[in-house]
Design a protein around this motif. Sequence first.
Motif, PDB file in Angstrom:
ATOM      1  N   TRP A 108       0.843  -1.198   0.000  1.00 51.77           N
ATOM      2  CA  TRP A 108       0.000   0.000   0.000  1.00 51.77           C
ATOM      3  C   TRP A 108       0.880   1.251   0.000  1.00 51.77           C
ATOM      4  N   LEU A 186      -2.933   2.101   7.979  1.00 51.43           N
ATOM      5  CA  LEU A 186      -3.913   1.429   7.132  1.00 51.43           C
ATOM      6  C   LEU A 186      -5.152   1.019   7.899  1.00 51.43           C
ATOM      7  N   ALA A 187      -4.978   0.547   9.140  1.00 53.51           N
ATOM      8  CA  ALA A 187      -6.132   0.078   9.911  1.00 53.51           C
ATOM      9  C   ALA A 187      -7.159   1.193  10.046  1.00 53.51           C
ATOM     10  N   MET A 195     -12.273  -0.710   1.255  1.00 52.44           N
ATOM     11  CA  MET A 195     -11.354  -1.149   0.194  1.00 52.44           C
ATOM     12  C   MET A 195     -12.164  -1.473  -1.044  1.00 52.44           C
ATOM     13  N   THR A 218      -0.899 -10.717  -4.466  1.00 54.27           N
ATOM     14  CA  THR A 218      -0.313 -11.706  -5.373  1.00 54.27           C
ATOM     15  C   THR A 218      -1.347 -12.144  -6.415  1.00 54.27           C
ATOM     16  N   MET A 220      -2.974 -15.140  -7.753  1.00 44.33           N
ATOM     17  CA  MET A 220      -3.189 -16.555  -7.425  1.00 44.33           C
ATOM     18  C   MET A 220      -3.824 -17.303  -8.595  1.00 44.33           C
TER      19      MET A 220
ATOM     20  N   LEU B 101      -1.497  -7.728   6.514  1.00 46.70           N
ATOM     21  CA  LEU B 101      -0.419  -7.163   5.694  1.00 46.70           C
ATOM     22  C   LEU B 101       0.817  -8.043   5.602  1.00 46.70           C
ATOM     23  N   VAL B 105       1.256 -16.439   1.009  1.00 46.17           N
ATOM     24  CA  VAL B 105       0.536 -17.385   0.150  1.00 46.17           C
ATOM     25  C   VAL B 105       0.566 -18.822   0.681  1.00 46.17           C
ATOM     26  N   TYR B 139     -10.208  -9.501   0.348  1.00 48.75           N
ATOM     27  CA  TYR B 139      -8.972  -8.739   0.468  1.00 48.75           C
ATOM     28  C   TYR B 139      -7.971  -9.322   1.468  1.00 48.75           C
ATOM     29  N   SER B 216      -4.380 -20.058  -1.080  1.00 46.75           N
ATOM     30  CA  SER B 216      -4.815 -18.726  -0.636  1.00 46.75           C
ATOM     31  C   SER B 216      -3.713 -17.726  -0.927  1.00 46.75           C
ATOM     32  N   GLY B 217      -4.126 -16.488  -1.183  1.00 50.28           N
ATOM     33  CA  GLY B 217      -3.176 -15.431  -1.521  1.00 50.28           C
ATOM     34  C   GLY B 217      -2.684 -14.690  -0.288  1.00 50.28           C
ATOM     35  N   THR B 218      -1.971 -13.605  -0.542  1.00 49.74           N
ATOM     36  CA  THR B 218      -1.477 -12.768   0.545  1.00 49.74           C
ATOM     37  C   THR B 218      -2.642 -12.028   1.213  1.00 49.74           C
ATOM     38  N   MET B 220      -3.779  -8.653   2.070  1.00 44.97           N
ATOM     39  CA  MET B 220      -3.501  -7.246   1.761  1.00 44.97           C
ATOM     40  C   MET B 220      -4.261  -6.306   2.686  1.00 44.97           C
ATOM     41  N   SER B 221      -5.016  -6.856   3.616  1.00 44.80           N
ATOM     42  CA  SER B 221      -5.829  -6.001   4.486  1.00 44.80           C
ATOM     43  C   SER B 221      -5.115  -5.769   5.809  1.00 44.80           C
ATOM     44  N   PRO B 222      -5.520  -4.746   6.558  1.00 45.74           N
ATOM     45  CA  PRO B 222      -4.934  -4.535   7.885  1.00 45.74           C
ATOM     46  C   PRO B 222      -5.614  -5.372   8.965  1.00 45.74           C
ATOM     47  N   TYR B 223      -6.376  -6.401   8.551  1.00 47.30           N
ATOM     48  CA  TYR B 223      -7.039  -7.285   9.509  1.00 47.30           C
ATOM     49  C   TYR B 223      -6.515  -8.716   9.336  1.00 47.30           C
TER      50      TYR B 223
END
Lengths: 266, 266
Positions: A108, A186-187, A195, A218, A220, B101, B105, B139, B216-218, B220-223
């Motif tokens: 980000w 970001l949180a 998002m 990524t 996938m 974050l 993967v 996300y 599963s992917g990365t 990208m969220s802050p959670y």
Amino acid sequence: MLDDAQLREYHDAGFLVVPDVLTPRDLAGLRDEVERLYRADHPGRVLEKDGTTIRGVHGCHQVSEVFSRLVRLPALLMPAEQLLASKVYVHQSKVNAKRALAGDVWPWHQDYIFWEREDGMPAPLVTNVALLLDDATPYNGPLLFLPGSHHMGTLPTERRGAAGGEESWKSNLAADLDYALTAGQLASMVARFGMRAATGSAGSMVLFDPRLVHGSGTNMSPYDRQLLIITYNSVDNVPDEPSRRPEFLSASDTTPLAPLVGGLWS
Amino acid sequence: MLDDAQLREYHDAGFLVVPDVLTPRDLAGLRDEVERLYRADHPGRVLEKDGTTIRGVHGCHQVSEVFSRLVRLPALLMPAEQLLASKVYVHQSKVNAKRALAGDVWPWHQDYIFWEREDGMPAPLVTNVALLLDDATPYNGPLLFLPGSHHMGTLPTERRGAAGGEESWKSNLAADLDYALTAGQLASMVARFGMRAATGSAGSMVLFDPRLVHGSGTNMSPYDRQLLIITYNSVDNVPDEPSRRPEFLSASDTTPLAPLVGGLWS
């Protein structure tokens, strides 16, 4: 030209998706040209961490005749002039390859902070015009936006690496960025803005503000997610001094662009 | 117990999402227990490539009283017995932390090939019961499935690393898997089956077939996107010999589980 509703959406959300901007013929031709650039020897060519997969190509309009015409295509150039209310030139052009099963993250970040601090660009009078060269889906690492986050301006972000090193720009083409945002920043922003993924069909155009917080995950999927990004800067916003970064990241040719007459392949 | 429509969905698609299986109190308690396990010293604890972020914990039911009760909770145990038409025991239990974050993967793979080739499990008479400990969104790196791919059985997959090394199981807890599927295999399978993300609210249960292709992917969220997975094996499907892998990856206690009487915290 963009209509009033589109202009309002760009200003409110910080981005706008316009479908069907490229003809199937132009799309196919651009994809071929991009494959040629991936294979060409050029300093703006960047690999993923695995050392073999192409991550992207920078400075495309400087090394490709087709790209030098593309940046003058009225469908891209006119909206950029309209948004910046001035003549424009290309500060950067690039293709993010985001290859099937191998394309890595873009953390980000906001774009403008790089152009301000690294290239000396005076103001955010600049816009990104991106073209989807492949369908962008939830599964192949689409551009992710925090809608409205551009209204916060340039966020306070500490430079991560040591500044000013001879080749310090290199990390900014890889998956580690110098001005990436922190989890804490970001949180609170995601709680406030949410998002959104810029999904859409190949041939769509995505315009976005240089202060809009964005990133991508990524890929996938077994399909590439190639994205071409042209950064148009206002001719009233030319950096005072030459950038310390290479030409393919900060173009020195600031001649106002004239709309292309005829097609991409003529 | 699952109803006929749910059973049909599990058998057709290879997975089934059941919302609201955990009470808010049980969910909060499990999240606390998981945080405790992340900090505890235990060989089944695995870090991400960065060497600091927790990636997951394996063998949870062997080291946590709460987890040893959880695997006997009727809401989880009864569907597993129903799907496998027998009494069951836990072959594996784990939590994938998929931190905000930082969660990396899981490449596309089938589970059963690991249990067959590494642990000597005779047949795919085994099922995964997963619990979403956080909301899973597009996300934050949700489980991705190729619906129906379990009908293809165990796909021919070459073992990537050298087999039989003393600690060769270690790579199978990291982002590089020995039996990951190739791009070529995936391209044809995705064209045929499509892709689906197992998104849902915290507290939902996701049942999936051991031959279902997933990854599963990365995040990208802050959670965080924490996922707890219990692998129930039929007592008619116990490996003949002890596994060469550690206890926390292939449990040797094959005693049939009795349903829990009372709550998780009693």
